[in-house]
Design a protein around this motif. Sequence first.
Motif, PDB file in Angstrom:
ATOM      1  N   VAL A 289      35.796  43.420  35.230  1.00 31.55           N
ATOM      2  CA  VAL A 289      34.859  42.762  36.164  1.00 31.55           C
ATOM      3  C   VAL A 289      33.903  43.732  36.845  1.00 31.55           C
ATOM      4  N   ALA A 290      34.053  45.035  36.631  1.00 31.04           N
ATOM      5  CA  ALA A 290      33.235  46.006  37.367  1.00 31.04           C
ATOM      6  C   ALA A 290      31.757  45.863  37.065  1.00 31.04           C
ATOM      7  N   ASP A 291      31.419  45.454  35.836  1.00 36.14           N
ATOM      8  CA  ASP A 291      30.003  45.343  35.496  1.00 36.14           C
ATOM      9  C   ASP A 291      29.332  44.135  36.145  1.00 36.14           C
ATOM     10  N   GLU A 292      30.091  43.321  36.915  1.00 40.94           N
ATOM     11  CA  GLU A 292      29.505  42.204  37.640  1.00 40.94           C
ATOM     12  C   GLU A 292      28.714  42.679  38.854  1.00 40.94           C
ATOM     13  N   GLY A 293      28.936  43.930  39.266  1.00 43.54           N
ATOM     14  CA  GLY A 293      28.160  44.497  40.358  1.00 43.54           C
ATOM     15  C   GLY A 293      28.720  44.261  41.740  1.00 43.54           C
ATOM     16  N   GLY A 294      29.905  43.672  41.862  1.00 48.22           N
ATOM     17  CA  GLY A 294      30.486  43.406  43.174  1.00 48.22           C
ATOM     18  C   GLY A 294      31.016  44.668  43.835  1.00 48.22           C
ATOM     19  N   ASP A 295      31.192  44.610  45.149  1.00 45.58           N
ATOM     20  CA  ASP A 295      31.727  45.738  45.902  1.00 45.58           C
ATOM     21  C   ASP A 295      33.250  45.676  45.876  1.00 45.58           C
ATOM     22  N   LEU A 296      33.867  46.691  45.282  1.00 43.56           N
ATOM     23  CA  LEU A 296      35.315  46.722  45.149  1.00 43.56           C
ATOM     24  C   LEU A 296      35.967  47.658  46.156  1.00 43.56           C
ATOM     25  N   THR A 297      35.191  48.172  47.089  1.00 44.40           N
ATOM     26  CA  THR A 297      35.705  49.121  48.071  1.00 44.40           C
ATOM     27  C   THR A 297      36.813  48.486  48.903  1.00 44.40           C
ATOM     28  N   GLY A 298      37.948  49.166  48.995  1.00 49.84           N
ATOM     29  CA  GLY A 298      39.046  48.699  49.825  1.00 49.84           C
ATOM     30  C   GLY A 298      39.674  47.400  49.362  1.00 49.84           C
ATOM     31  N   ALA A 299      39.567  47.093  48.080  1.00 50.14           N
ATOM     32  CA  ALA A 299      40.138  45.843  47.564  1.00 50.14           C
ATOM     33  C   ALA A 299      41.646  45.793  47.804  1.00 50.14           C
ATOM     34  N   THR A 300      42.125  44.702  48.381  1.00 51.06           N
ATOM     35  CA  THR A 300      43.543  44.516  48.671  1.00 51.06           C
ATOM     36  C   THR A 300      44.225  43.771  47.533  1.00 51.06           C
ATOM     37  N   ARG A 301      45.543  43.611  47.653  1.00 52.86           N
ATOM     38  CA  ARG A 301      46.273  42.848  46.645  1.00 52.86           C
ATOM     39  C   ARG A 301      45.751  41.414  46.580  1.00 52.86           C
ATOM     40  N   ALA A 302      45.431  40.823  47.723  1.00 52.38           N
ATOM     41  CA  ALA A 302      44.869  39.466  47.746  1.00 52.38           C
ATOM     42  C   ALA A 302      43.507  39.440  47.061  1.00 52.38           C
ATOM     43  N   ASP A 303      42.705  40.474  47.289  1.00 57.38           N
ATOM     44  CA  ASP A 303      41.397  40.555  46.630  1.00 57.38           C
ATOM     45  C   ASP A 303      41.557  40.628  45.117  1.00 57.38           C
ATOM     46  N   MET A 304      42.559  41.370  44.658  1.00 58.56           N
ATOM     47  CA  MET A 304      42.762  41.497  43.221  1.00 58.56           C
ATOM     48  C   MET A 304      43.188  40.163  42.612  1.00 58.56           C
ATOM     49  N   ARG A 305      44.031  39.434  43.340  1.00 62.75           N
ATOM     50  CA  ARG A 305      44.426  38.105  42.832  1.00 62.75           C
ATOM     51  C   ARG A 305      43.220  37.167  42.776  1.00 62.75           C
ATOM     52  N   ARG A 306      42.369  37.251  43.794  1.00 59.66           N
ATOM     53  CA  ARG A 306      41.161  36.412  43.803  1.00 59.66           C
ATOM     54  C   ARG A 306      40.252  36.759  42.630  1.00 59.66           C
ATOM     55  N   LEU A 307      40.058  38.037  42.389  1.00 58.07           N
ATOM     56  CA  LEU A 307      39.230  38.462  41.256  1.00 58.07           C
ATOM     57  C   LEU A 307      39.815  37.969  39.935  1.00 58.07           C
ATOM     58  N   ALA A 308      41.135  38.023  39.818  1.00 60.44           N
ATOM     59  CA  ALA A 308      41.781  37.568  38.583  1.00 60.44           C
ATOM     60  C   ALA A 308      41.554  36.074  38.374  1.00 60.44           C
ATOM     61  N   ARG A 309      41.606  35.301  39.473  1.00 64.59           N
ATOM     62  CA  ARG A 309      41.364  33.861  39.336  1.00 64.59           C
ATOM     63  C   ARG A 309      39.912  33.582  38.968  1.00 64.59           C
ATOM     64  N   GLU A 310      38.999  34.273  39.635  1.00 68.60           N
ATOM     65  CA  GLU A 310      37.579  34.007  39.416  1.00 68.60           C
ATOM     66  C   GLU A 310      37.111  34.410  38.027  1.00 68.60           C
ATOM     67  N   HIS A 311      37.767  35.412  37.459  1.00 72.13           N
ATOM     68  CA  HIS A 311      37.316  35.933  36.161  1.00 72.13           C
ATOM     69  C   HIS A 311      38.362  35.732  35.073  1.00 72.13           C
ATOM     70  N   ALA A 312      39.203  34.729  35.232  1.00 77.12           N
ATOM     71  CA  ALA A 312      40.307  34.519  34.291  1.00 77.12           C
ATOM     72  C   ALA A 312      39.822  34.405  32.852  1.00 77.12           C
ATOM     73  N   GLY A 313      38.648  33.818  32.669  1.00 73.48           N
ATOM     74  CA  GLY A 313      38.138  33.600  31.322  1.00 73.48           C
ATOM     75  C   GLY A 313      37.728  34.857  30.591  1.00 73.48           C
ATOM     76  N   LYS A 314      37.471  35.943  31.315  1.00 75.39           N
ATOM     77  CA  LYS A 314      37.010  37.169  30.651  1.00 75.39           C
ATOM     78  C   LYS A 314      38.056  38.287  30.680  1.00 75.39           C
ATOM     79  N   LEU A 315      39.246  37.979  31.174  1.00 72.68           N
ATOM     80  CA  LEU A 315      40.282  39.005  31.210  1.00 72.68           C
ATOM     81  C   LEU A 315      40.866  39.203  29.808  1.00 72.68           C
TER      82      LEU A 315
END
Length: 451
Positions: A289-315
Amino acid sequence: MQRLIKRGLMFGNLFHVDSPALVDRYNRALQHLTGKRTTETDFHIDISGYSPEVGDELGDHLYLNHAGVNRQFILLSMEQRTAPLLNAKFSTSRGILQQFIAENEAQLFALTARDAVAGELVNSVFDVSEPRRLFDLRRVKVEADTTAGTVRDAEKLGQMVERFRTEKDGWYDDVLIAQMIELAGKTGDVVRNPVKLRQMSFDQRNFWTAHFGGLYLFQDLDHPAVVAPSGKDHLGDLPIKYVFDADDRNQLAKFFEYNGLTETIVEARGINSAAILRQKMDFILIDAVADEGGDLTGATRADMRRLAREHAGKLPEEFHALGALVNWAENGGNWPRITSDHPAYFYTLRASDTKDAELVNMLLAELAPKDARQMFICHKELFYKTYARWPEAKKAYVADFLVAEYQVDKAGARAALFGHDAPMEPPAPRKPDPVSDLIARVGPWGAVRER
């Protein structure tokens, strides 16, 4: 790369050469080894004495490592022993230098108090113009002395002292006595304080080399092979039967298994396997998901779960397979079948407790390239090359993670990831069986092209 340098993740822990005395000693050693000198008055050196600043000035970053073999070294201080080895061409070189320094600690401490120690890691090969020459690298010998030849003179003085003591007319040999006095002025009292560096040589049978795109030579095994992760077609005819590249996944898996080189992370004793696998999933997620351009600074465990849900189709498949393995380890879910053909297979392995564990973990870092942490710890040359191609968001996330989770306790992190508990009892001897006998006769990997 500036982000890595500023955070101590690149060129970190180098020895600072900033005094006129140290610069002068360095130049004497550099002149002695290479015939060159530097005009730099403030620079940094690694365990071998190589300096990036001096390399830039000379326009030659192999000025102490001509043709990538027989690496020369300059020791100015015992503090260099904890420094990294930059531009490494062989995986064994830093370990050899560290052992040489440790075995001669007292002598080197005394010698470097007055002069630089210059030396070379010597073997019988002076060029590796073709891959076959790598198989001639069998032993490495360490040769070293001060630029003034203190060790050589001390050995000569010792011989003179022995003559003086044992020869019938030694007491009356005015020439011998004069020569002894002259040498003693250079070396000191070699009777009370011997000046001698231990002669050391090291086997080099299993190693990685940066030559020819990066090769792993495993010669000292029951089932030897060469592994060329980036490709084997350019290697020509080699004096070894089996040569694999990253596409030979099934053969590589069997190579690891038959030689007892790896174990699965979930079966390893004394580690938190689920936490390690989950972190590998985070790196795979960030990679996706890094090439999406979002800010990943200080990403927490909850943030990682959210990213996984939002990008489930491209994992990728690796993420889902490791997730199933974590579910099995933590929640008693179904055991996921991950064969060597699966993209996640090498992410599930780590080196077993053998003398080649570091080399195997280095190879696994190439076979599982989305695990940025393992790549940084086990294969820095590959990490820096790969890092340069990452999106900015991934660069920032990985750098933040390494500073927060690895730099603060390097030894603890290595132990948690790659350490081995002592076995409770010795394993029972393995009984011979027809399969083992067949492997011994025809080799373990079946129909593989011979070289």
